[in-house]
Design an enzyme around this catalytic site. Structure first.
Site, PDB file in Angstrom:
ATOM      1  N   ASP A 121     -23.963 -43.593 -31.149  1.00 58.53           N
ATOM      2  CA  ASP A 121     -24.087 -42.581 -30.102  1.00 58.53           C
ATOM      3  C   ASP A 121     -25.345 -41.745 -30.208  1.00 58.53           C
ATOM      4  O   ASP A 121     -25.702 -41.041 -29.254  1.00 58.53           O
ATOM      5  CB  ASP A 121     -22.882 -41.633 -30.150  1.00 58.53           C
TER       6      ASP A 121
ATOM      7  N   VAL B 155     -24.412 -33.678 -43.361  1.00 58.02           N
ATOM      8  CA  VAL B 155     -25.868 -33.705 -43.532  1.00 58.02           C
ATOM      9  C   VAL B 155     -26.488 -32.693 -42.582  1.00 58.02           C
ATOM     10  O   VAL B 155     -26.238 -32.716 -41.369  1.00 58.02           O
ATOM     11  CB  VAL B 155     -26.422 -35.112 -43.269  1.00 58.02           C
TER      12      VAL B 155
ATOM     13  N   GLU C 114      -6.516 -41.653 -19.878  1.00 65.51           N
ATOM     14  CA  GLU C 114      -5.460 -42.006 -20.830  1.00 65.51           C
ATOM     15  C   GLU C 114      -4.596 -40.793 -21.168  1.00 65.51           C
ATOM     16  O   GLU C 114      -3.362 -40.908 -21.265  1.00 65.51           O
ATOM     17  CB  GLU C 114      -6.097 -42.611 -22.078  1.00 65.51           C
TER      18      GLU C 114
END
Length: 484
Positions: A349, A90, A186
Site C-alpha cells: 500500500d 519504525v 461487508e
C-alpha cells in the site's frame, strides 16, 4: 564469473542484512521469499501479530475471534532460522548510514542497520483533511478497531433497550457507515444480518429488526472498483436486507450523535466505472447548508472511506528525494525500488506504480517480487524482470450465501460468488488451525442464527470496569482489636 567477482559475492552473502518494515501481506511474503537466501533478515512490526485484513470485519461483527484472523509474527517465521522478529514502530530511516530507528512499547528506542531495506508499512486512515472526524467515528484497520467496533454494535442494542425516549432509541438503533467499498458493504450486510437474524426474540422492549443501517458514498454506485453489474447486484441484495444506500452523497460534518450529508451530482456517465478512490467529504464548512442537506442521527458511526500512506512514507521520501502521489505513496521504479536507491524496496500500500490498487494481491505479489530480486542480487545474477502484477480480480461478500466477484471478464454473484469467496479466503488463511476453527464458526453463523463472538467487556464498550460504589447507609464499624 571471475575470481574477484566471486570473492565480492561471497563477502556480500556473509554480511548482507535485510530489514523488512511491516508484517502485513507485503512484509510477510517478502520475508518468506528470503527463506533460503544467504542473508540475515530482520522483520520489524508494530504489533506481535499479522492480521488477515480481508476477514477483519467478521471479528467486528461477531463471526470470528481475533485469533482466527491474527497470527503471531514469530510463529510465521518459526521455520526460518535466519529471520528475527522485533516489536516496534519504525519512525525514521537514515539512508546515509543505512539504519532504521524504531520505538518499542513503553517508548524504548532502538536502531537496526541494513544493507537492503524492504518497506511494507501499509497505510493509515484518511479523512480527506477533516481529521476531526476521527474523534466521532471508528475505522477498521486493526484488531483493536475490530474488537471495539463489535462492542459498539452490540452495546448499541443494549442501550436502545434501556432508552425510554423513542428518539434516543432510534439513534441507538441507527448505524451510519461512510464509504461503500468492500469493507463498508461487508459491514453493512453483516450488521443487517445481526439485526434481522441473530438478535430478534432476545429483547423485550425493542425490535432489533427495526435497526437502520445507512451506507454512504460520494460515488454514483457502491463498490466503485467493481463492474457496474456486480455493483448493482450487491446493491440489490443490501436493499433486500433493509440497508439504506446513499450514493452521490457527501459528508459535510460528523458529531457525537450523527452525520451531516449533502447531495452531489453524479461523477460519471451511467454505466461508466467510477473512480477507485472518490472523496466522500465536502470541502465546504459544516455551516454551509442547502435545502437538500440532511442529518442522520446515529450513535454508531463507522469510517471506511479512504486510506493514506503511513507517515513513514513522507520521511523516506524526504530522505531519498523520491516523489509521492496525492495519497502520499512513494512513486517507485518498475522493479519496486526507490529512484536513486536500489537498496530500498517499497511494496504494498505504500508504493505507487502504474495506478495499481491498494489491495492484498498487490502487496502479496510485490513482497514476493522484492524477495526474489534480493536473492538474485546475492547470487550474483543479473536483475530480473520488472514487477508485473497479475490481476486475479475483485471479490466481496454482501451477506450469507451472497457475494459478488469480477474475475478477469467473468462475473459471479449470489451463491456462486459466495462459494468462491469462501474457498479463496479459507485457502489464504495462514494456518491449518485458523482454517479449521473458521469453518466451524462459519457453519454456526451462516447455517444457523448465532454469532460465536458476542461477549463485550466494560473496557471494550468504554464503560467503567466496575459499577460505581454505592454510598453506605451503615454506621462505620470500630476497627477490630486483636485479643489473645
Amino acid at each position: 564469473m571471475d575470481v574477484a567477482r566471486s570473492v565480492i559475492v561471497m563477502i556480500e552473502q556473509a554480511r548482507h542484512r535485510v530489514v523488512v518494515i511491516g508484517a502485513g501481506f507485503g512484509g510477510k511474503y517478502a520475508a518468506r521469499a528470503l527463506r533460503k537466501a544467504p542473508a540475515h533478515v530482520t522483520v520489524i512490526n508494530g504489533t506481535n501479530h499479522h492480521v488477515f485484513e480481508p476477514l477483519i470485519y467478521q471479528v467486528a461483527t461477531g463471526v470470528l475471534s481475533p485469533g482466527e484472523v491474527a497470527t503471531p509474527v514469530r510463529e510465521l517465521f518459526r521455520g526460518q532460522p535466519g529471520t528475527e522478529v522485533l516489536l516496534g514502530w519504525v519512525t525514521d530511516v537514515d539512508t546515509d548510514n543505512r539504519t532504521v530507528t524504531a520505538t518499542a512499547p513503553g517508548g524504548l528506542p532502538y536502531q537496526v542497520p541494513y544493507d537492503t531495506l524492504i518497506v511494507a508499512a501499509g497505510t493509515a486512515q484518511s479523512y480527506f483533511g477533516n481529521d476531526r472526524f476521527a474523534e466521532h467515528t471508528i475505522s477498521l484497520k486493526s484488531i483493536d478497531d475490530a474488537v471495539e467496533l463489535r462492542s459498539r454494535i452490540l452495546t448499541a442494542f443494549e442501550m436502545a433497550e434501556l432508552a425510554t425516549d423513542p428518539a434516543e432509541q432510534a439513534r441507538w438503533l441507527t448505524f451510519a457507515i461512510v464509504g461503500a467499498g468492500p469493507t463498508g458493504v461487508e459491514l453493512a450486510g453483516q450488521i443487517a444480518e445481526i439485526a434481522h437474524r441473530t438478535l430478534p426474540g432476545e429483547y423485550r422492549r425493542i425490535d432489533p429488526a427495526r435497526a437502520r443501517i445507512v451506507l454512504i458514498d460520494a460515488a454514483d454506485r457502491i463498490l466503485p472498483a467493481f463492474s457496474a453489474g456486480s455493483s448493482a447486484a450487491a446493491a440489490r441484495r443490501l436493499r433486500e436486507l433493509g440497508v439504506e444506500i446513499h450514493v452521490n452523497t457527501l459528508v459535510t460534518d460528523i458529531d457525537p450523535t450523527g452525520v451531516h450529508l449533502t447531495p452531489t451530482p453524479p461523477r460519471s456517465p451511467a454505466g461508466a466505472p467510477a473512480p477507485a478512490a472518490t472523496p466522500v467529504v465536502a470541502s465546504a464548512p459544516a455551516s454551509a447548508t442547502s435545502a437538500a442537506d440532511q442529518r442522520i442521527d446515529a450513535m454508531t458511526r463507522v469510517w471506511s472511506a479512504g486510506v493514506a500512506a503511513a507517515p513513514l512514507a513522507a520521511r523516506i521520501a524526504e530522505a531519498t528525494g523520491a516523489p509521492t502521489d496525492r495519497s502520499g505513496r512513494i512513486l517507485v521504479e518498475p522493479d519496486l525500488t526507490v529512484p536513486g536507491h536500489p537498496e530500498i524496496f517499497v511494496v504494498g500500500d505504500l508504493m505507487s506504480l502504474d495506478g495499481l490498487p491498494g489491495v492484498a494481491q498487490v502487496s502479496i505479489q510485490g513482497g514476493a517480487h522484492a524477495g526474489r530480486a534480493i536473492r538474485r542480487r546475492l547470487a550474483g545474477k543479473p536483475a530480473g524482470k520488472p514487477f508485473h502484477y497479475f490481476d486475479k480480480g475483485n471479490i466481496a461478500t454482501v451477506s450469507r450465501f451472497s457475494a459478488v466477484a469480477d474475475l478477469r471478464g467473468v462475473r459471479l454473484s449470489g451463491l456462486a460468488g459466495w462459494l468462491l469467496w469462501l474457498g479463496v479466503h479459507w485457502a489464504y488463511l495462514p494456518r491449518g488451525r485458523n482454517r479449521a476453527t473458521s469453518l466451524i464458526r462459519w457453519a454456526v453463523t451462516f447455517l444457523g442464527r448465532s454469532r460465536p463472538e458476542r461477549a463485550v467487556t466494560a473496557r471494550q464498550a468504554g464503560f467503567p470496569a466496575l459499577p460505581p460504589a454505592r454510598p453506605s447507609t451503615e454506621a462505620p464499624r470500630e476497627p477490630a482489636t486483636a485479643t489473645r
